[in-house]
Design an enzyme around this catalytic site. Structure first.
Site, PDB file in Angstrom:
ATOM      1  N   THR A 317       0.850  -1.189   0.000  1.00 21.83           N
ATOM      2  CA  THR A 317       0.000   0.000   0.000  1.00 21.83           C
ATOM      3  C   THR A 317       0.885   1.237   0.000  1.00 21.83           C
ATOM      4  O   THR A 317       1.864   1.310   0.746  1.00 21.83           O
ATOM      5  CB  THR A 317      -0.944   0.002   1.210  1.00 21.83           C
ATOM      6  OG1 THR A 317      -0.183  -0.107   2.427  1.00 21.83           O
ATOM      7  CG2 THR A 317      -1.908  -1.185   1.139  1.00 21.83           C
ATOM      8  N   ALA A 320      -1.274   7.848  -0.737  1.00 25.27           N
ATOM      9  CA  ALA A 320      -1.883   8.672  -1.782  1.00 25.27           C
ATOM     10  C   ALA A 320      -1.460   8.261  -3.185  1.00 25.27           C
ATOM     11  O   ALA A 320      -1.956   8.808  -4.176  1.00 25.27           O
ATOM     12  CB  ALA A 320      -1.523  10.141  -1.548  1.00 25.27           C
ATOM     13  N   ASP A 349      -6.099   0.045   7.888  1.00 27.75           N
ATOM     14  CA  ASP A 349      -7.002  -0.956   8.448  1.00 27.75           C
ATOM     15  C   ASP A 349      -8.253  -1.100   7.586  1.00 27.75           C
ATOM     16  O   ASP A 349      -8.739  -2.219   7.369  1.00 27.75           O
ATOM     17  CB  ASP A 349      -7.393  -0.571   9.872  1.00 27.75           C
ATOM     18  CG  ASP A 349      -6.201  -0.533  10.812  1.00 27.75           C
ATOM     19  OD1 ASP A 349      -5.218  -1.246  10.543  1.00 27.75           O
ATOM     20  OD2 ASP A 349      -6.247   0.220  11.798  1.00 27.75           O
TER      21      ASP A 349
END
Length: 398
Positions: A317, A320, A349
């Site tokens: 991940t 932005a 999460d």
């Protein structure tokens, strides 16, 4: 805790009574943050509906107690039950197909919002302050349940002023089942969180408390819940020995294991042989591999190295910048979605919970990641790590 609607209060009361034979009016008023008069009115109504039996100073469960009687999701639950029965006929009895087991932390979040982050030695006045529910495990379990997964969540808390808060919060969520172990020696975990108003970014200091006291014996007691699931999800806010045992149990019984390696732990590499899918952010990927992840190319190199370390499927991940997927030797990108960032606490999460929910449904990794990315973009527009958005908003965002 935000003030609850009447139906939400009634649902919390019934869920608490399903786990505790009796409750006092004082306990309920304190937990739900309403006046004793409001609680008495709620209990009178529930007694008229034959859900509870009022006693001096409190209430006890009745034989006719229905936990979901006043939940707005009760109709959906009945429809899901009908679908499960159909699956039982069509799939030879596999009605547990989409069940997710989450082992993780519960923390009490103490959040201060600042105009900017302080410098070393500097004192700033916060613009507001609040206490809420958090913990990576609890947040991810809640997110998965919020988007429709059947979730069992296991955690450990203290016997302190926050234990009732923890139980009330978990009882008020869509999580199907909670396994709550209580420590006699350590308090409930907590997190001190600074949120920068200008950017929505956060700084977090976590005190693990009871979270790191969960034992291997307690994991063994939950073994049947783990092996009856289709997917096991965990993070690194509990003690490594217990996490490893739970992962080994899931792996042995062919339950798909997903690890969110946060916060990063030096013993993370010892867990990787039991992991099917790993979801580090850029910082965690850097710590795992020794490759500083700053752009797409370095993220790809880190993903390839993680694959060599033993994990076949990697999702990095990138905040932005979206997410990078590495599966079967192929890279795929999920682009970021433009949104009005308010608070990034809990964004990871939200992503992880939504991701595993979609994977458990049988979606491809790419479709699951796109869905999770959209869900996380909705989460950052809200304040609070546990303030997960409704699933019905995702289609429009996609």
């Amino acid at each position: 805790m935000n003030l609850l609607s009447r139906n939400e209060r009634l649902t919390v009361i019934l869920r608490l009574l399903s786990k505790h034979k009796t409750l006092s009016n004082t306990q309920l008023a304190k937990l739900l943050q309403v006046t004793p008069k409001t609680i008495r009115c709620d209990l009178v109504y529930l007694e008229q509906e034959k859900q509870v039996i009022r006693i001096h100073g409190g209430v006890k469960r009745s034989e006719d107690l229905d936990v979901n009687a006043y939940s707005l999701d009760s109709l959906l639950s009945r429809l899901t039950s009908c679908r499960a029965e159909l699956d039982l006929v069509n799939q030879g009895g596999n009605i547990l197909k989409n069940k997710i087991f989450v082992l993780g932390s519960f923390n009490v979040d103490i959040v201060a919002k600042l105009e900017r982050f302080p410098q070393v030695g500097e004192t700033l006045h916060s613009q507001n302050y609040k206490i809420g529910a958090g913990g990576k495990g609890a947040n991810q379990a809640y997110a998965a349940a919020k988007v429709g997964a059947r979730v069992t969540f296991m955690t450990k808390i203290g016997k302190d002023q926050f234990s009732h808060f923890a139980k009330a919060h978990l009882a008020s969520t869509e999580i199907d089942s909670t396994i709550i172990v209580e420590s006699d020696t350590s308090p409930t975990g907590n997190a001190l969180i600074y949120v920068c108003e200008q950017s929505g970014e956060n700084m977090i200091a976590v005190y693990s408390g009871a979270n790191i006291e969960i034992t291997q014996e307690e994991i063994q007691q939950a073994e049947q819940h783990i092996i009856s699931s289709s997917l096991f999800l965990t993070q690194l806010e509990n003690n490594i020995e217990a996490i490893k045992q739970a992962m080994m149990t899931a792996h042995k019984h062919k339950v798909k294991v997903v690890l969110n390696p946060a916060p990063y732990h030096e013993n993370t590499p010892d867990l990787l042989e039991f992991v099917d899918l790993i979801t580090p952010n850029e910082t965690e990927a850097s710590l795992m591999t020794g490759i500083e992840v700053t752009d797409l190319d370095s993220a790809k190199r880190a993903a390839e190295k993680i694959k060599l370390m033993g994990v076949n499927t990697v999702v990095i991940t990138r905040g932005a910048k979206g997410a990078l997927l590495y599966e079967n030797g192929n890279f795929k990108e999920v682009e970021a979605i433009k949104c009005a960032v308010t608070d990034t606490t809990g964004a990871g999460d939200a992503f992880n919970g939504a991701l595993v929910a979609q994977i458990a449904k049988g979606e491809t990794l790419l479709d699951a990641a796109r869905y999770a990315n959209a869900y996380a973009s909705l989460a950052v527009e809200r304040e609070g790590a546990a303030n997960m958005p409704d699933a019905n908003l995702i289609a429009a965002r996609l």
